[in-house]
Design a protein around this motif. Structure first.
Motif, mmCIF file in Angstrom:
data_model
loop_
_atom_site.group_PDB
_atom_site.id
_atom_site.type_symbol
_atom_site.label_atom_id
_atom_site.label_comp_id
_atom_site.label_asym_id
_atom_site.label_seq_id
_atom_site.Cartn_x
_atom_site.Cartn_y
_atom_site.Cartn_z
ATOM 1 N N LYS A 106 0.975 -0.941 -0.161
ATOM 2 C CA LYS A 106 0.467 0.218 -0.044
ATOM 3 C C LYS A 106 0.457 1.077 -0.460
ATOM 4 N N GLN A 107 1.906 1.008 0.385
ATOM 5 C CA GLN A 107 2.727 2.598 1.007
ATOM 6 C C GLN A 107 3.735 2.578 -0.539
ATOM 7 N N ALA A 108 3.693 1.603 -1.622
ATOM 8 C CA ALA A 108 4.781 2.141 -2.929
ATOM 9 C C ALA A 108 3.262 2.761 -4.083
ATOM 10 N N ASP A 109 4.708 2.877 -5.148
ATOM 11 C CA ASP A 109 4.142 2.685 -6.188
ATOM 12 C C ASP A 109 3.431 2.010 -7.361
ATOM 13 N N GLY A 110 2.853 1.499 -7.920
ATOM 14 C CA GLY A 110 1.892 1.093 -8.623
ATOM 15 C C GLY A 110 3.012 0.233 -9.699
ATOM 16 N N ASP A 111 3.814 1.124 -10.309
ATOM 17 C CA ASP A 111 4.848 0.638 -11.229
ATOM 18 C C ASP A 111 6.364 0.202 -10.363
ATOM 19 N N GLN A 112 6.198 -0.189 -9.338
ATOM 20 C CA GLN A 112 7.389 -0.521 -8.983
ATOM 21 C C GLN A 112 7.492 -1.916 -8.977
ATOM 22 N N PHE A 113 8.427 -2.520 -8.864
ATOM 23 C CA PHE A 113 8.959 -3.889 -8.653
ATOM 24 C C PHE A 113 9.782 -4.480 -6.908
ATOM 25 N N TYR A 114 8.821 -5.248 -6.780
ATOM 26 C CA TYR A 114 8.741 -5.418 -5.060
ATOM 27 C C TYR A 114 9.569 -6.719 -5.210
ATOM 28 N N LEU A 115 10.887 -6.442 -4.373
ATOM 29 C CA LEU A 115 12.262 -7.636 -3.840
ATOM 30 C C LEU A 115 11.763 -8.209 -2.526
ATOM 31 N N VAL A 116 11.142 -9.797 -2.350
ATOM 32 C CA VAL A 116 10.314 -9.569 -0.765
ATOM 33 C C VAL A 116 11.193 -10.834 -1.063
ATOM 34 N N PRO A 117 12.217 -11.234 -0.281
ATOM 35 C CA PRO A 117 13.262 -12.563 -0.344
ATOM 36 C C PRO A 117 12.203 -13.406 0.731
ATOM 37 N N TYR A 118 11.720 -14.704 -0.179
ATOM 38 C CA TYR A 118 11.244 -16.299 0.308
ATOM 39 C C TYR A 118 11.639 -17.842 0.459
ATOM 40 N N ASN A 119 12.163 -18.400 1.025
ATOM 41 C CA ASN A 119 12.352 -19.345 1.564
ATOM 42 C C ASN A 119 11.236 -20.540 2.226
ATOM 43 N N PRO A 120 10.276 -21.237 1.540
ATOM 44 C CA PRO A 120 9.695 -21.893 2.196
ATOM 45 C C PRO A 120 10.117 -22.516 3.157
ATOM 46 N N GLY A 121 11.035 -22.995 3.150
ATOM 47 C CA GLY A 121 11.523 -23.480 4.053
ATOM 48 C C GLY A 121 12.971 -24.560 4.245
#
Length: 125
Positions: A106-121
């Protein structure tokens, strides 16, 4: 191992580890949305240097460096960074992780990429 990395490991082993010192890294609000500090333990640095599986602390410090690089190249407005410690189900509930990610989006601009590091386990935080 490259010579600078060997020197870093020697410094850690001889200076920091015997005194149980940590390395404080400041994370300004503009990086993840909250102003805070994170602390690198000697073990974090040695694991990284030895190519052993790393946890979220090292990833956070790398993302802090990445933010500075993006800022220097005037590309920081293209990417939204998400703190892996805030979306890890290893240390948080699924509802907390979902809310944090939603709030960050919600804080970001709609044209930005998200870098969300994720490791499922299979990792520690």
């Amino acid at each position: 191992m490259p010579p600078p990395l060997v020197a870093l490991c020697q410094f850690i082993q001889t200076k920091l580890k015997p005194t149980n010192e940590t390395v404080r890294v400041h994370i300004p609000e503009e990086v993840f949305g909250t102003d805070h500090d994170t602390f690198l333990l000697c073990e974090h640095i040695l694991q990284f240097a030895s190519m052993i599986e790393i946890g979220s602390t090292i990833i956070v410090v790398y993302m802090r460096y990445l933010f500075d690089y993006l800022k220097m190249t005037n590309m920081v407005n293209l990417v939204v960074l998400v703190d892996p410690g805030q979306v890890s189900t290893q240390s948080r509930t699924l509802s907390y992780c979902s809310k944090h990610l939603s709030d960050r989006m919600k804080q970001a601009d709609g044209d930005q990429f998200y870098l969300v590091p994720y490791n499922p386990g299979g990792h520690w935080v």
